[in-house]
Design an enzyme around this catalytic site. Sequence first.
Site, PDB file in Angstrom:
ATOM      1  CG  ASN A 155     -54.502  20.022 -40.369  1.00  0.00           C
ATOM      2  OD1 ASN A 155     -55.084  21.107 -40.229  1.00  0.00           O
ATOM      3  ND2 ASN A 155     -53.335  19.930 -40.974  1.00  0.00           N
ATOM      4  CD  GLN A 183     -57.458  15.734 -39.779  1.00  0.00           C
ATOM      5  OE1 GLN A 183     -57.659  14.765 -39.045  1.00  0.00           O
ATOM      6  NE2 GLN A 183     -56.521  15.737 -40.705  1.00  0.00           N
ATOM      7  CG  HIS A 205     -57.515  10.929 -47.848  1.00  0.00           C
ATOM      8  ND1 HIS A 205     -56.371  11.088 -47.094  1.00  0.00           N
ATOM      9  CD2 HIS A 205     -57.722  12.115 -48.454  1.00  0.00           C
ATOM     10  CE1 HIS A 205     -55.905  12.316 -47.251  1.00  0.00           C
ATOM     11  NE2 HIS A 205     -56.709  12.968 -48.074  1.00  0.00           N
ATOM     12  CB  THR A 243     -67.375  11.229 -65.689  1.00  0.00           C
ATOM     13  OG1 THR A 243     -67.638  11.683 -67.015  1.00  0.00           O
ATOM     14  CG2 THR A 243     -67.985   9.851 -65.476  1.00  0.00           C
ATOM     15  CB  CYS A 328     -49.206  19.705 -46.700  1.00  0.00           C
ATOM     16  SG  CYS A 328     -50.751  18.821 -46.598  1.00  0.00           S
TER      17      CYS A 328
HETATM   18  C1  LIG Z   1     -56.592  16.406 -45.278  1.00  0.00           C
HETATM   19  C2  LIG Z   1     -57.248  17.725 -45.097  1.00  0.00           C
HETATM   20  C3  LIG Z   1     -57.640  18.488 -46.196  1.00  0.00           C
HETATM   21  C4  LIG Z   1     -57.388  18.056 -47.606  1.00  0.00           C
HETATM   22  O1  LIG Z   1     -58.200  16.995 -47.969  1.00  0.00           O
HETATM   23  P1  LIG Z   1     -57.943  16.233 -49.363  1.00  0.00           P
HETATM   24  O2  LIG Z   1     -59.130  15.345 -49.495  1.00  0.00           O
HETATM   25  O3  LIG Z   1     -56.659  15.488 -49.173  1.00  0.00           O
HETATM   26  O4  LIG Z   1     -57.869  17.256 -50.429  1.00  0.00           O
HETATM   27  C5  LIG Z   1     -58.261  19.692 -45.956  1.00  0.00           C
HETATM   28  N1  LIG Z   1     -58.485  20.118 -44.713  1.00  0.00           N
HETATM   29  C6  LIG Z   1     -58.118  19.419 -43.633  1.00  0.00           C
HETATM   30  C7  LIG Z   1     -58.388  19.946 -42.278  1.00  0.00           C
HETATM   31  C8  LIG Z   1     -57.479  18.195 -43.795  1.00  0.00           C
HETATM   32  O5  LIG Z   1     -57.095  17.513 -42.724  1.00  0.00           O
END
Ligand SMILES: *Cc1c(COP(=O)(O)O)cnc(C)c1O
Length: 382
Positions: A155, A183, A205, A243, A328
Amino acid sequence: MSDLVYLDYAATTPVDPRVADVMQRHLTQDGIFANPASRSHMLGWQAEQAVESARRQVADLIGADPREIVWTSGATEADNLALIGYMRANRSRGGHLITSKIEHKAVVDTALALEAEGFEVTWLTPGRDGRVTPEQLRDAMRTDTVLVSLMAVNNELGCIHDLAGLAEVAHAGGALFHVDAAQAVGRIPLDVAALGIDLMSLSGHKVYGPKGVGVLYVKRSPDIRLAPLIHGGGHERGMRSGTLPTHQIAGMGEAFALAAREGEADQARILALRDRLLEGLSNLGGIHRNTAVDVSVPNILNLAFEGVDGESLLMALRNIALSTGSACNSASVEPSYVLKGIGVPRPLALASLRFSFGRFTTEADIDRALDALQHALPGLRR
Ligand SMILES: *Cc1c(COP(=O)(O)O)cnc(C)c1O
């Protein structure tokens, strides 16, 4: 806010309007709002159908069977379920896990928690390009290794792992292969069967879907059992109770269907945008590429700006949304552990920015970022 240039797609992507439309139809009384576990009426069946259709959309993009898709709250939970769930369920076979120092925190912190629980973890150091080689993995394999966890695309750097080569080594040593592909999906072709992946984490997302939903792909095999982390109604074949959030799931399904249709064209366009940025920066001097562009996705570019502090540069680039390190840990002033992990010297690591592009990035965005950099850098370097 409209004059802000968003170049932080690796932190999250906006929801594609076509995805938002689908989600909207799964919320209100005139839509498909019922509990997908309600078996006693039509509305419940419709919701179940929406969930199963999304399950197929996600499965189709990664060459999986819909029965291999487990809904979670995101890739973080999927990583936790893969690592903790599999290690705990296989304690009797051995307690050794192999991962790398530059995995996402969702894997790093989970592996640390497993260490505290008494499992043993080997932390591989990737090369300067951010990649662990199959040979390195082979050297680290032990008779009690039960799981190898390595990410598909990093990432912060964008580098792409040789997943087929790594899977082969893991399997030869009798271990399962888990991949965090949050990613990677929609950016590179990912076929779990062809690559030999046993467990794979996905997020909504990062691919123009909503936040708060993800998937763990769990290969169907009598040998693969996971101890659940969340207990309750026994949803998702007992692996993840709770759920199901129909609107989130339908949104993720639509996002993955769009990625299947448009991901390749998106990446081709983004490659040209990245090269436009590199070209425009080439006369500025003192810029180092932390991203090994030849082995990386085009949508992530990590650059070090010699002689400046990344936080000050970020301040000077107020109208450009970017990140130093990953989102993060952007509150801390320590250099990114990922850059440290590949051996970037501390001053350069502290002078690094991650540019990440996406479906809605335009040439004008790149030009505005270039303009801002050309104005900010000389002053900060003086
Ligand atoms: C964004 C990301 C995550 C975390 O994903 P979430 O859906 O926000 O918990 C984990 N691993 C990588 C490589 C990411 O880029």
